[in-house]
Write a protein that holds these residues in place. Sequence first.
Motif, mmCIF file in Angstrom:
data_model
loop_
_atom_site.group_PDB
_atom_site.id
_atom_site.type_symbol
_atom_site.label_atom_id
_atom_site.label_comp_id
_atom_site.label_asym_id
_atom_site.label_seq_id
_atom_site.Cartn_x
_atom_site.Cartn_y
_atom_site.Cartn_z
ATOM 1 N N ALA A 1 0.823 -1.206 0.000
ATOM 2 C CA ALA A 1 0.000 0.000 0.000
ATOM 3 C C ALA A 1 0.859 1.259 0.000
ATOM 4 O O ALA A 1 2.007 1.258 0.461
ATOM 5 N N THR B 1 -7.877 7.534 -5.388
ATOM 6 C CA THR B 1 -7.835 6.632 -4.236
ATOM 7 C C THR B 1 -8.611 5.360 -4.582
ATOM 8 O O THR B 1 -9.799 5.411 -4.890
ATOM 9 N N VAL C 1 -8.111 0.629 -4.894
ATOM 10 C CA VAL C 1 -7.276 -0.566 -4.936
ATOM 11 C C VAL C 1 -6.947 -0.834 -6.402
ATOM 12 O O VAL C 1 -7.851 -0.864 -7.252
ATOM 13 N N THR D 1 -3.479 -0.949 -2.382
ATOM 14 C CA THR D 1 -4.285 0.207 -1.989
ATOM 15 C C THR D 1 -3.459 1.476 -2.138
ATOM 16 O O THR D 1 -2.376 1.591 -1.554
ATOM 17 N N THR E 1 -3.778 5.484 -1.582
ATOM 18 C CA THR E 1 -4.568 6.539 -0.955
ATOM 19 C C THR E 1 -3.945 7.877 -1.313
ATOM 20 O O THR E 1 -2.740 8.080 -1.139
#
Lengths: 127, 107
Positions: A9, A91, A93, A122, A124
């Motif tokens: 991530a 934002t 996945v 992920t 963000t």
Amino acid sequence: QVQLVQSGADVKNPGASVKVSCKAFEYTFSNSYLHWVRQAPGQGLEWLGWIGPGSGVTKTAQKFQGRVTMTSDTSISTAYMELSRLTSDDTAVYFCARQMYYYDNDNRGFYGAFDIWGQGTTVTVSS
Amino acid sequence: DIQMTQSPSSLSASVGDRVTITCRASQGISNFLAWYQQKPGKVPKLLIYAASTLQSGVPSRFSGSGSGTDFTLTISSLQPEDVATYYCQKYNSAPLTFGGGTKVEIK
């Protein structure tokens, strides 16, 4: 076993770029198209584009042209997807997926659906 | 670009019920249509390709049909483990567009 393993991530500021990796195991990496798909929170699946790892040829969804760069390194069986000029709408996945090749009843060959998926990364985007 | 429209967007059915999900393409795509199952928090899983060919390992209660513009995914006897969102996808040419998804719940 045959699998795709993605990078971990990431959190980015608006305006930055993110690069996601996707490493292939137990199949001939250069022989299959590799696609990128994303899924925003609570939303459906959105196709970003594909790369032919052996040739380096790419095709990007019109929405992402100019912002998505797909590359590959066959020596380490790894594909990369870089998305630039990030906004909060990015934002999501991000998945990589292998496109299968199959034969119909007349023994004609076709590129098909996505039979192997990475675990997802992920991303963000937040200040 | 060809649009893929799924219906319904959600449904609730009892265990053992027959469930049908439809997918319509805005232009003909022959049989270049796949169905995926995505359970909450999980990666999409390929169920069917070429509109009606079951992917290896997928239970036989799942079946697909259709050609051209109209396609159907059927679960012959809904099981608790089938709770998921189902997506269709065209793959005849780029863009490889997905339908909006159908969320299946147990009543």
